[in-house]
Design a protein around this motif. Structure first.
Motif, PDB file in Angstrom:
ATOM      1  N   ARG A  19      41.644  10.033 -18.099  1.00  0.00           N
ATOM      2  CA  ARG A  19      42.130   9.227 -19.222  1.00  0.00           C
ATOM      3  C   ARG A  19      41.498   7.832 -19.222  1.00  0.00           C
ATOM      4  NH1 ARG A  19      46.489  10.719 -22.642  1.00  0.00           N
ATOM      5  NH2 ARG A  19      46.263  12.973 -22.846  1.00  0.00           N
ATOM      6  N   THR A  20      41.321   7.267 -18.046  1.00  0.00           N
ATOM      7  CA  THR A  20      40.647   5.966 -17.970  1.00  0.00           C
ATOM      8  C   THR A  20      39.236   6.068 -18.523  1.00  0.00           C
ATOM      9  OG1 THR A  20      41.953   5.335 -16.033  1.00  0.00           O
ATOM     10  CG2 THR A  20      39.921   4.102 -16.439  1.00  0.00           C
ATOM     11  N   ALA A  21      38.545   7.156 -18.188  1.00  0.00           N
ATOM     12  CA  ALA A  21      37.192   7.365 -18.718  1.00  0.00           C
ATOM     13  C   ALA A  21      37.226   7.513 -20.237  1.00  0.00           C
ATOM     14  CB  ALA A  21      36.565   8.605 -18.077  1.00  0.00           C
ATOM     15  N   ASP A  22      38.198   8.254 -20.769  1.00  0.00           N
ATOM     16  CA  ASP A  22      38.338   8.376 -22.222  1.00  0.00           C
ATOM     17  C   ASP A  22      38.449   7.004 -22.865  1.00  0.00           C
ATOM     18  OD1 ASP A  22      38.294  11.133 -22.021  1.00  0.00           O
ATOM     19  OD2 ASP A  22      40.457  11.382 -22.294  1.00  0.00           O
ATOM     20  N   HIS A  23      39.327   6.182 -22.319  1.00  0.00           N
ATOM     21  CA  HIS A  23      39.563   4.857 -22.891  1.00  0.00           C
ATOM     22  C   HIS A  23      38.309   3.998 -22.805  1.00  0.00           C
ATOM     23  CE1 HIS A  23      44.245   5.012 -22.420  1.00  0.00           C
ATOM     24  NE2 HIS A  23      43.747   6.133 -22.883  1.00  0.00           N
ATOM     25  N   PHE A  24      37.735   3.931 -21.628  1.00  0.00           N
ATOM     26  CA  PHE A  24      36.594   3.044 -21.400  1.00  0.00           C
ATOM     27  C   PHE A  24      35.402   3.426 -22.275  1.00  0.00           C
ATOM     28  CE2 PHE A  24      32.840   1.428 -19.305  1.00  0.00           C
ATOM     29  CZ  PHE A  24      33.222   0.176 -18.882  1.00  0.00           C
ATOM     30  N   HIS A  25      34.987   4.662 -22.227  1.00  0.00           N
ATOM     31  CA  HIS A  25      33.753   5.074 -22.911  1.00  0.00           C
ATOM     32  C   HIS A  25      33.903   5.026 -24.430  1.00  0.00           C
ATOM     33  CE1 HIS A  25      32.269   5.999 -19.023  1.00  0.00           C
ATOM     34  NE2 HIS A  25      32.921   7.122 -18.868  1.00  0.00           N
ATOM     35  N   ASN A  26      35.078   5.363 -24.952  1.00  0.00           N
ATOM     36  CA  ASN A  26      35.279   5.274 -26.401  1.00  0.00           C
ATOM     37  C   ASN A  26      35.276   3.824 -26.871  1.00  0.00           C
ATOM     38  OD1 ASN A  26      35.907   7.959 -27.914  1.00  0.00           O
ATOM     39  ND2 ASN A  26      36.938   8.196 -25.948  1.00  0.00           N
ATOM     40  N   ILE A  27      35.892   2.949 -26.095  1.00  0.00           N
ATOM     41  CA  ILE A  27      35.895   1.537 -26.470  1.00  0.00           C
ATOM     42  C   ILE A  27      34.474   0.984 -26.483  1.00  0.00           C
ATOM     43  CG2 ILE A  27      36.554  -0.781 -25.685  1.00  0.00           C
ATOM     44  CD1 ILE A  27      39.197   0.500 -24.687  1.00  0.00           C
ATOM     45  N   VAL A  28      33.699   1.281 -25.451  1.00  0.00           N
ATOM     46  CA  VAL A  28      32.328   0.780 -25.372  1.00  0.00           C
ATOM     47  C   VAL A  28      31.498   1.263 -26.555  1.00  0.00           C
ATOM     48  CG1 VAL A  28      30.179   0.936 -24.034  1.00  0.00           C
ATOM     49  CG2 VAL A  28      32.337   0.467 -22.869  1.00  0.00           C
ATOM     50  N   SER A  29      31.807   2.444 -27.074  1.00  0.00           N
ATOM     51  CA  SER A  29      31.039   3.023 -28.180  1.00  0.00           C
ATOM     52  C   SER A  29      31.526   2.587 -29.556  1.00  0.00           C
ATOM     53  CB  SER A  29      31.081   4.555 -28.103  1.00  0.00           C
ATOM     54  OG  SER A  29      30.490   5.027 -26.914  1.00  0.00           O
TER      55      SER A  29
ATOM     56  N   PHE B 151      40.321  -4.969 -17.218  1.00  0.00           N
ATOM     57  CA  PHE B 151      39.722  -3.826 -17.912  1.00  0.00           C
ATOM     58  C   PHE B 151      39.051  -4.274 -19.209  1.00  0.00           C
ATOM     59  CE2 PHE B 151      40.047  -0.249 -20.892  1.00  0.00           C
ATOM     60  CZ  PHE B 151      39.506   0.797 -20.152  1.00  0.00           C
ATOM     61  N   SER B 152      39.786  -5.005 -20.043  1.00  0.00           N
ATOM     62  CA  SER B 152      39.222  -5.483 -21.312  1.00  0.00           C
ATOM     63  C   SER B 152      38.111  -6.494 -21.088  1.00  0.00           C
ATOM     64  CB  SER B 152      40.317  -6.117 -22.178  1.00  0.00           C
ATOM     65  OG  SER B 152      41.233  -5.153 -22.640  1.00  0.00           O
ATOM     66  N   GLU B 153      38.279  -7.333 -20.085  1.00  0.00           N
ATOM     67  CA  GLU B 153      37.314  -8.418 -19.879  1.00  0.00           C
ATOM     68  C   GLU B 153      35.962  -7.923 -19.392  1.00  0.00           C
ATOM     69  OE1 GLU B 153      39.525 -10.983 -17.349  1.00  0.00           O
ATOM     70  OE2 GLU B 153      40.830 -11.690 -18.973  1.00  0.00           O
TER      71      GLU B 153
END
Length: 265
Positions: free
Chosen positions: A227-237, A248-250
């Protein structure tokens, strides 16, 4: 003998991804300043990311095999900074290291649930990371509780972006740990789909974002690496990112993100 390698082990254990990476970055900056090859220990972040969870998420190099070989063949060439829990140091200065982190990340293969709308040229992807979880459980007495923002803050930030950039069509992706510990009984459980405000009061997320449901996805955390990967990679894209006061956001803003980013003051 001149030193050639920096073995750096003084990386916080059991912390979030932002804190862990700031420790890693401190050692990396030290190695660059000294002209040494950087060989950090394997990390053990918290939040169920597990051993080498940060390396997997960000595609950071694993150097344990090389460390063992160097210790056998060139032990005198090693400067070794060992772990000291009471002397953890961090650096959020990515001036010299940002390019390295981005290149490592770009070179990796990622497995995650891709929710970005990629087949439309006139629809923006707006992502949002709402911090709740452990801080709501700690309550207003906790010294970090003030880092949170109300649900209204996130809605206002969203509507400001839509207005400022004249966005008419968009997919809204909301990521949060707000489904964790969403009642007042003191338990620590996942309650899928639920959402809370900063005081741990359960609320209907569809009501919070009632004016933005045309293309809306709420993806709550369940404290797993996946789930962390889902959040991180989608946000970056995504094209626009509304974040929280969190490591995390910073790190997304400071290293990996190329779009429009709004974080609280």
């Amino acid at each position: 003998m001149n030193k050639k390698y920096l073995f750096y082990d003084n990386i916080v254990r059991g912390a979030g991804i932002g804190h862990t990476l700031a420790c890693y970055n401190y050692g990396l900056n030290m190695a660059l300043e000294k002209g040494l090859e950087y060989l950090p220990c394997e990390t053990t972040p918290g939040h169920n990311l597990g051993p080498i969870g940060m390396e997997r998420l960000l595609n950071l190099p694993l150097r344990e095999v090389e460390r063992n070989t160097i210790l056998l063949e060139e032990p005198d060439a090693v400067e070794h900074i060992k772990y000291a829990n009471d002397q953890i140091q961090t650096s959020k200065d990515f001036t010299l290291t940002r390019k390295m982190f981005r290149e490592w990340y770009a070179s990796g293969e990622r497995s995650y649930n891709d929710m970005i709308l990629r087949d439309s040229t006139d629809t923006a992807n707006i992502s949002m990371s709402i911090r709740r979880g452990d801080l709501t459980r700690a309550g207003p007495a906790h010294h970090m509780w003030a880092r949170m923002r109300s649900n209204e803050w996130y809605v206002n930030a969203l509507e400001n972006i839509i207005s400022k950039y004249k966005i008419t069509n968009y997919r809204l992706l909301v990521f949060s740990d707000a489904s964790i510990d969403s009642t007042h009984d003191g338990s620590w459980k996942e309650r899928p789909g639920e959402f809370i405000d900063e005081f741990r009061n359960p609320v209907d997320i569809n009501t919070v974002f009632k004016n933005h449901l045309n293309d809306f996805i709420y993806h709550p955390s369940n404290k797993t690496h996946e789930r962390t990967a889902d959040h991180f990679h989608n946000i970056v894209s995504s094209d626009y990112f509304i974040g929280s006061i969190s490591g995390f956001s910073e790190i997304i803003r400071d290293i990996y993100y190329d779009g429009v980013c709004v974080l609280p003051d």
